[in-house]
Design an enzyme around this catalytic site. Structure first.
Site, short mmCIF file in Angstrom:
data_model
loop_
_atom_site.label_atom_id
_atom_site.label_comp_id
_atom_site.label_asym_id
_atom_site.label_seq_id
_atom_site.Cartn_x
_atom_site.Cartn_y
_atom_site.Cartn_z
N HIS C 101 0.86 -1.18 0.00
CA HIS C 101 0.00 0.00 0.00
C HIS C 101 0.90 1.23 0.00
CE1 HIS C 101 -2.35 -2.98 2.38
NE2 HIS C 101 -3.41 -2.42 1.87
N ASP C 104 2.23 2.03 3.40
CA ASP C 104 3.22 1.11 3.97
C ASP C 104 4.63 1.61 3.73
OD1 ASP C 104 1.06 -0.65 4.28
OD2 ASP C 104 1.54 -1.74 2.42
#
Lengths: 440, 440, 440, 440
Positions: C101, C104
């Site tokens: 993501h 992240d």
């Protein structure tokens, strides 16, 4: 001192017709129900952790809750602000009890010594507020599950150092509860269980759990703490299996370890449903064993598999809970502690009030329905009649242990086909709905 | 006498490479595993009700099973045919034990006297077959749930006449079990529970359940029956709540009522999962309480909320079950009773063999994996190391009850941050898979 | 540059007899299975969020994971360290794909502009590592659920500003994925659903969700991104109901909104079981609709009601997943992404390796069993025979739409009792176990 | 003609204060609610199968129900008696609709020809009763799941002969429904699904299911039947997976196969919860897709994993159902069919009345609460305000498809931090309780 919840007035009872969301429609604290004030039946308590510490985080998102003390950076200053905010909320809702974990009220410091000092300071502050307001501590407890040291459990950890630390923490929490004249002290074993059986010595863990509770009992006597010990069932979450699975499991454990004189049960509705039981089942099990102590008042979503801890709003739920409580003679030391949290999207300060008003109103309805049901007796009379065959004849002989298999076989051989009567579940459920709708 | 299952040969062990569906690939009865024959470890038993009486009906459909005795109209002739068919199946599968309910072997007649005569006749027939073949009765039991008289329970019925009839029925079933030198007798309280709490006197029902078991214990002594009494947990279905919810609940109940010396537990995999537990959890709970007796070997579908009673085919399930059994020292009086039924669409007679072969092979794999795991010790050694802090120092003091909260607080104050080690669940699970794959 | 996981060697294949926990027992990347390398069948991917960002927090406890970059205070420096650690892990495990993501890889800054700059920096760093190692991005995605702004959803928020912000975030995440030559881009609507229906305009929310996906499709064309779009089902958690409930629901939604040419499904095992399905059901549903794209490889605990995301270790699970993948002709753009996290008590860095080794070995076994099952055909041949009545006669007429109710009634009137054959579930399950045990 | 239920009077409305169990407390058929009679809002229907055929059997016990026609041996005479008993019950309850399966009203004979003759006879008898009483057929259906021939499904059977027989059976059931001027015809695919995927050709089965429904649609036109076709979701039970899993799945299936103009949905509360949804979710999903047709009015026990089909007594359930029905503009052809059965212990004839009175009263309360909620608008006004950002500015641009990712990114870059408002779930739930309590 300035208010935190400035826009919120003291919540008043305005009755069923009120459209004011910040008013009680059913909870009328001084109203007499069966010779006792509503508030003395219900003994509402606020859970410090959810209402003052809960941020609204979930496994997929960070906190959302907006609280008046959010901008305070210093942890102890924030802790003091929370105390002030808590007592303001108690006052505005007219709630006379609260519950807390040690770590809710004061954040852990670098050393245990320092942590305990912090606790002492906040407890003194609380004591002043309690004296000033008359609010009481329903029960205290220690948080033995949040810190990484408890990753494998507390009294059931595979690590003896963790057992020792847990003992130190509970010792202090009991002392603080005693200092605040707490009416009880609760044990919830959030990580007392296992994540997988394949790395677990279940026998040693269960023995150590019993040892720990015996140490607590001994220390309670030593310091002269007279409050009630509670133990709270939950089947799972955070761990895969928690040893305090449900009421029956705990009752068996307490008896097997000679602890049943020292503990009562604190039953939570959502924990009941996670274990596959109705809340009233858990209360009944505790009640008929003489071990019903207190209630964590909330509500689960039965279509979800985790502890949602909704504020209770379903009047069937509250009626059946109060039915068991009234049958037990009402609360002695216990009460209805709102171990319940606002939904993550209900993040505004005012939602704290909406949520508790909803719960208090729902329990007021439940109290009145349960009281009327017991007063009129449609359920209890049906039950008495249903089991009447045990009052005389062979039934009385069974109950009085006068007969065995041989006598009963003879009885069966001598008697014709058996006649049973209907259980009338549908009729009885309909009566309960009618009482809920008509007993306000 | 002509065969019922003519097309089925005696099932032979052909080894892992065999593509013959009517052969064992892993179950080699005479093969030694840890100094004992495979068949003596596993002690397979067939459940009379499922395999010879089960018709394949479900709540939305009538029976589908095709059985050789379908065309026999006379109920007692059919009962005799079933006995013959059963022993033919035992022989062809090489299974040495079976279990039955009274009503499985002989249909109920108009009066109890007549019913009992029918039972006597079939039991004599069974006795002859048992003598001729060496097959033994693992346990007998009484069916106290199918007949309408049990609609409100048996020993927990609201109707004392039903309690009496239940007593008569269990008395007879115990006598028959004794007559057949049964190794055990099982109590499964299919309707000992409630459908709704609002019409139920739970306290009286639980007391009566205990009374009933005491009567059974007394009568057992009276007739000199030496077999083992078992009680079998199940949380729900057919009723909403069954009092024998799970192992922990039963253990608590037995102890509270002074019955724990007289009973052991019969654990069923699918009942475990309906209660929210793994089968190995239930076995472990029974084992560490010294109450592990026997196993109802089957498998549930965890995505379905009812008792599916699949024949066991998952070798993880069988390995973890055998791991507990071997740790308990193997079966004493108990065994692996296939309380399992063919899927409704597996309605041909040959499916009876496919199903049992599948189960027996799965348990053979499980036995060998579990044996090797215990022999090599990767799991037990890890556990021993994991809990080693209780072998010395403060841990030993805790276990030996030498310290209390004050000493432990001092210890905690004196010691620095706690070091924990990983639980290694993923590594351990990987080892179990490897042992399953490599231990054949 | 110094290693983060110094004590961990490059993981080698040592075969089924190895007792080295840091070795593969079954995964032999270069081994040919059906004309293709094992690694090219399996296309393992690491999930950046779990393995490099996941801290081990749960609803009752803070993080426990010990990671080499824990002591780095600066968030961007930590983000860079994670990239380095990630590629070290990929290399040591021999994993050639990963997924992430946006949030992240780089923490959100005060403004969107600044946040996007941070992303650009980390993406350039990743690009270098990818070039140097050959590791590829299986798919990228945007995190539209952690930040409080998404409390009511992203594209389904009641707040249009949130829809706009979501669009901005996905736009950027798509650009980054494109920049990294990502093979795909995934939509998981973690909060695209509702917490309660009583405050929800479900119709508008579903329409907005479709609008959002159309905008994404348009923008994909505009920037020339050729990767595959995936949409991932999950029924609930964090919300009560998520619109992407399961494969069938998503397929219906895509078709109703003209999006089925632009998306495939990313199926996760644990999401399947939360929806009441087996993983193979979800894969089959996607496959027969031509929409099977990629797999989030993990495993749930079916006795727990939340997304446990276990590393996959059950070889039945992996076999049935690979069976569907092989039947679909193998992965095109997709792969097996370990969307799985270590248990909270498995907090040591080495557990990252144990967990992935366990998963890779389990899938290697599953691949070989599935391949052999398809090669030999015991399942597919049985199915072909089972449905053979549709190959000729009235069955062929049905399939070719040549008959209607009147002709079929006449056929039914003309033909005698129907003969069905057994479904043979037990036999087939036994065969699958045998293939798992024997196909290595 | 003598009465079957002699002791039961015609049930009258006596109002909320009545203690007469055989009276309505809330259901007052002629009372106007929002310009329409209560009875015309609710359109209650009795389910022939449960109320006149259901015996109270469960997987562990035979039937318990005592019915006036139990002693009639001849199956057709019994069938005729049931018709008479049914219309007596309709009359005494004041219920104006009913539903049946072909096999409920006349037992299957040896041949299809003979079976159909039996049906014709009973249908003529029904026609007379309907003419005499004005009672109407809400919908008819065919039972394609009880007989062993349907062991592998009906239109999704692996056996083409079964497909043909199903067609013949549905053809006849449609003709009978047409003959009785049925307002609808329902398809519930009790075995249209699979027990295990490993023996199943899911693609062919789904195609055949669509073929079957097209044939039904064609035949409907051919005979000029104008009633509404319904399809009813259920996720599982009796099979492991049913293709008509839930509303979203069916809607997708209908659209994919061009059937969405010809069918509406028949939503059952207990089927909803088995699929993990609330009943109101399923109704909403059907409603916003323009496919809400009719309701199977019952209630599940969410702690049990099977279809319990309780008579509905929870007024939250009935309020939320009626809320969706009223929002859909009320029933067109559909109604509230009590697809609900008495508990097995409620076996007396009078329980049939208690059960339906309970259900009718509960829905009367629900209707009035829902009506008042919609009239006053506390929920709908909140929702309108909550989504108001889509009425102007960027929100309107989104809804009007005027913007894409680039414009929205620019908007997000240009605007500061996002402000969300609370979802107010607790307050809204409290309002619903208040309306339930106060709207009678």
């Amino acid at each position: 001192m300035s208010e935190f919840f400035k826009e919120i007035p003291k919540i008043q009872y305005e009755g069923p017709g009120s459209k004011n969301p910040l008013a009680f429609k059913y909870y009328n604290p001084e109203e007499m129900v069966g010779g006792k004030k509503m508030k003395d039946h219900l003994r509402f308590s606020v859970a410090y952790w959810h209402s003052f510490c809960g941020a609204g985080a979930d496994p997929f998102g960070v906190g959302t809750m907006i609280r008046p003390w959010d901008d305070i950076a210093d942890p102890m200053e924030k802790a003091r602000a929370r105390v002030r905010g808590a007592f303001e909320l108690f006052d505005k809702l007219g709630i006379e009890y609260f519950c807390f974990h040690d770590r809710d009220i004061a954040p852990e410091a670098d050393t245990l010594t320092e942590t305990n000092k912090r606790l002492d300071e906040i407890v003194q502050l609380m004591k002043e507020h309690m004296k000033a307001t008359g609010v009481q501590l329903l029960w205290g407890t220690a948080c033995l599950f949040t810190h990484p040291r408890y990753v494998h459990g507390a009294s059931t950890s595979c690590n003896a150092d963790v057992f020792a630390f847990s003992a130190a923490q509970v010792k202090k929490a009991m002392e603080l509860t005693h200092e605040l004249n707490g009416l009880g002290y609760t044990f919830w074993g959030g990580r007392e269980g296992y994540d997988t059986l394949i790395n677990t010595d279940m026998k040693l863990e269960l023995e150590n759990m019993a040892r720990f509770l015996h140490m607590a009992t001994d220390y309670k006597k030593e310091i002269g703490f007279k409050g009630q010990f509670y133990i709270e069932p939950k089947p799972k979450e955070p761990t895969k299996h928690q040893y305090d699975f449900d009421a029956a499991t705990i009752i068996g454990f307490l008896r097997a370890n000679g602890l049943d004189k020292d503990f009562k049960l604190n039953i939570e509705a959502n924990h009941a449903t996670l274990a596959g039981h109705t809340p009233e089942h858990e209360l009944r099990m505790a009640r008929i064993n003489g071990l019903l102590g207190s209630v964590d008042a909330n509500e689960g979503d039965l279509l979800l598999g985790w502890d949602t801890d909704h504020l209770p709003t379903d009047v069937y739920n509250t009626t059946l809970i109060m039915y068991e409580i009234l049958q037990a003679g009402g609360f002695a030391t216990g009460g209805l502690n709102f171990d319940a949290k606002l939904r993550r999207p209900s993040f505004e300060p005012v939602d704290l009030f909406h949520g508790h008003i909803a719960g208090m109103d729902a329990f007021a309805v439940g109290l009145k329905a349960a009281h009327k049901l017991l007063q009129d007796g449609p359920i209890e009379n049906f039950i008495a009649e249903r089991y009447s065959s045990y009052k005389s004849g062979v039934g009385a002989d069974i109950v009085n242990n006068k007969v065995g298999f041989k006598e009963l076989e003879q009885y069966a051989l001598d008697h014709g086909p058996i006649q049973n009567g209907s259980g009338r579940e549908e009729m009885l459920k309909s009566i309960i709905t009618q009482y809920i709708l008509e007993s306000r």
